[in-house]
Design a protein around this motif. Structure first.
Motif, short mmCIF file in Angstrom:
data_model
loop_
_atom_site.label_atom_id
_atom_site.label_comp_id
_atom_site.label_asym_id
_atom_site.label_seq_id
_atom_site.Cartn_x
_atom_site.Cartn_y
_atom_site.Cartn_z
N ALA A 16 0.84 -1.20 0.00
CA ALA A 16 0.00 0.00 0.00
C ALA A 16 0.87 1.24 0.00
O ALA A 16 1.70 1.42 0.89
CB ALA A 16 -0.92 0.00 1.21
N ASP A 17 0.67 2.09 -0.98
CA ASP A 17 1.42 3.34 -1.09
C ASP A 17 0.67 4.43 -0.35
O ASP A 17 0.15 5.38 -0.95
CB ASP A 17 1.61 3.70 -2.56
N THR A 18 0.58 4.29 0.97
CA THR A 18 -0.18 5.23 1.78
C THR A 18 0.18 5.06 3.25
O THR A 18 0.68 4.01 3.65
CB THR A 18 -1.71 5.00 1.62
N GLY A 19 -0.09 6.10 4.03
CA GLY A 19 0.03 6.01 5.47
C GLY A 19 -1.34 6.08 6.14
O GLY A 19 -1.43 6.20 7.35
N ASP A 20 -2.40 5.97 5.34
CA ASP A 20 -3.77 6.05 5.83
C ASP A 20 -4.16 4.73 6.49
O ASP A 20 -4.29 3.70 5.82
CB ASP A 20 -4.70 6.37 4.66
N ILE A 21 -4.36 4.77 7.80
CA ILE A 21 -4.68 3.55 8.55
C ILE A 21 -5.95 2.89 8.03
O ILE A 21 -6.00 1.66 7.87
CB ILE A 21 -4.83 3.88 10.05
N ASP A 22 -6.98 3.68 7.74
CA ASP A 22 -8.24 3.11 7.26
C ASP A 22 -8.07 2.39 5.93
O ASP A 22 -8.64 1.32 5.70
CB ASP A 22 -9.31 4.19 7.13
N ALA A 23 -7.26 2.98 5.03
CA ALA A 23 -7.02 2.35 3.73
C ALA A 23 -6.26 1.04 3.89
O ALA A 23 -6.55 0.05 3.21
CB ALA A 23 -6.24 3.30 2.82
N ILE A 24 -5.31 1.02 4.80
CA ILE A 24 -4.53 -0.20 5.03
C ILE A 24 -5.40 -1.29 5.64
O ILE A 24 -5.32 -2.47 5.26
CB ILE A 24 -3.30 0.11 5.90
N LYS A 25 -6.27 -0.91 6.57
CA LYS A 25 -7.20 -1.88 7.15
C LYS A 25 -8.13 -2.45 6.08
O LYS A 25 -8.47 -3.63 6.08
CB LYS A 25 -8.02 -1.22 8.26
N LYS A 26 -8.53 -1.61 5.15
CA LYS A 26 -9.47 -2.02 4.10
C LYS A 26 -8.82 -2.97 3.11
O LYS A 26 -9.39 -4.02 2.76
CB LYS A 26 -9.99 -0.78 3.36
#
Length: 319
Positions: A16-26
């Motif tokens: 995942a190219d992000t630090g967004d916790i919700d996106a990683i959980k998804k």
């Protein structure tokens, strides 16, 4: 029906190219990555407000110049964000060394060691972390030193086969070729659009992949910086792909068939071994205006966002 994202996961490690916790959980990626841009975005999210507050509170207890304290808080934030991400993924978290150290081998090594020590203090061992370093000649030399110490590196801002070869020679753990930024340069230079198959960024990654697999190189190829789902699909089968939440969403919603594009058992060509010393490296980069310009631009952009992060920290510190 099985989504293209699920099909992709059967042939490639998805990051995942992000630090967004919700996106990683998804999306439940195996690995995730951070850089000053992503850390800056992350700490603007409600989920990280306490992380930011804690880091600033810690900074107020530290001695030293204002500048040194601001930098130390920035470092602490990067590791704090990475620590939270490490709780969500089973694999690795990439954390970037300051972009303004990109031409300083000794300082890069020193900062990498400090990052690893900070993660250890948070209970995260080095085998969960990749140190991201810009693939300058100096950065590659730092990678060589760090790898010998058991600190794995993610060599970022790869635009040229010369960088990939030099990183392989240094035994770097992983490289990140930037697909979309290569495409951006050629779209601007040639004033036209490209299909996924002729996309210069896709072609570059395929060439690197073929070189590595032909010569039995263990360095991981993780394509990054995608502009479209079509680019991702054109590299299905690559060792790893780091993809933004927006594109992961598209792939998750698409239930079409995803064909494997890359496989070590079906190489499209078998390139000859390239000797690579400093002279050959610098000459190859000099001869490729795209790679020279995009590497310099990438370092500037990371440095700019690092500066913005430090400005935000300084403002909070003064409040």
């Amino acid at each position: 029906m099985v989504s293209k994202l699920d099909q992709l996961r059967n042939m490639t490690v998805v990051v995942a190219d992000t630090g967004d916790i919700d996106a990683i959980k998804k999306f439940k990626p195996v690995d995730c990555t951070t850089n000053p841009t992503l850390v800056l975005k992350a700490i603007g999210l409600p989920a990280y407000e306490q992380v930011l507050s804690d880091a600033v509170a810690w900074g107020r207890t530290q001695a030293g110049s204002q500048d040194a304290i601001v930098k130390a808080i920035g470092d602490r934030l990067a590791v704090a964000v990475g620590t939270e991400l490490a709780k969500l993924v089973p694999g690795r978290v990439s954390t970037e060394v300051d972009a303004d150290l990109s031409f300083d081998t000794a300082a890069t090594v020193e900062k990498a060691r400090a990052v690893i020590a900070a993660y250890k203090a948070n209970g995260i061992e080095r085998d969960r972390i990749l140190i991201k370093v810009a693939a300058t000649w100096e950065g590659i030399r730092a990678s060589e030193i760090l790898q010998k110490e058991g600190i794995d590196t993610n060599m970022t801002l790869i635009f040229d086969i010369a960088q990939a070869v030099a990183c392989a020679d240094a035994k770097s753990f992983l490289i990140s070729p930037f697909v979309g930024r290569i495409l951006d340069w050629y779209v601007k230079a040639e004033g036209r659009t490209f299909t996924a198959e002729e996309d210069p960024g896709v072609v570059s990654v395929r060439n690197i992949y073929n070189y590595y697999k032909t010569h039995g190189i263990s360095t991981v190829v993780m394509a990054a910086s995608f502009r479209s789902a079509a680019e991702v699909e054109a590299l299905a089968g690559c060792d790893r792909l780091t993809v933004s939440p927006a594109l992961l969403d598209q792939l998750s919603a698409d239930e079409g068939t995803l064909a494997r594009a890359l496989s070590p058992d079906a190489l499209t060509d078998r390139p000859a071994k390239l000797p690579m010393d400093e002279k050959a490296f610098r000459w190859a980069m000099n001869q490729n205006p795209m790679s020279t310009e995009k590497l310099a631009e990438g370092i500037r952009l990371f440095a700019k966002d690092l500066g913005e992060l430090r400005k935000l920290v300084a403002k909070r510190l003064a409040a």
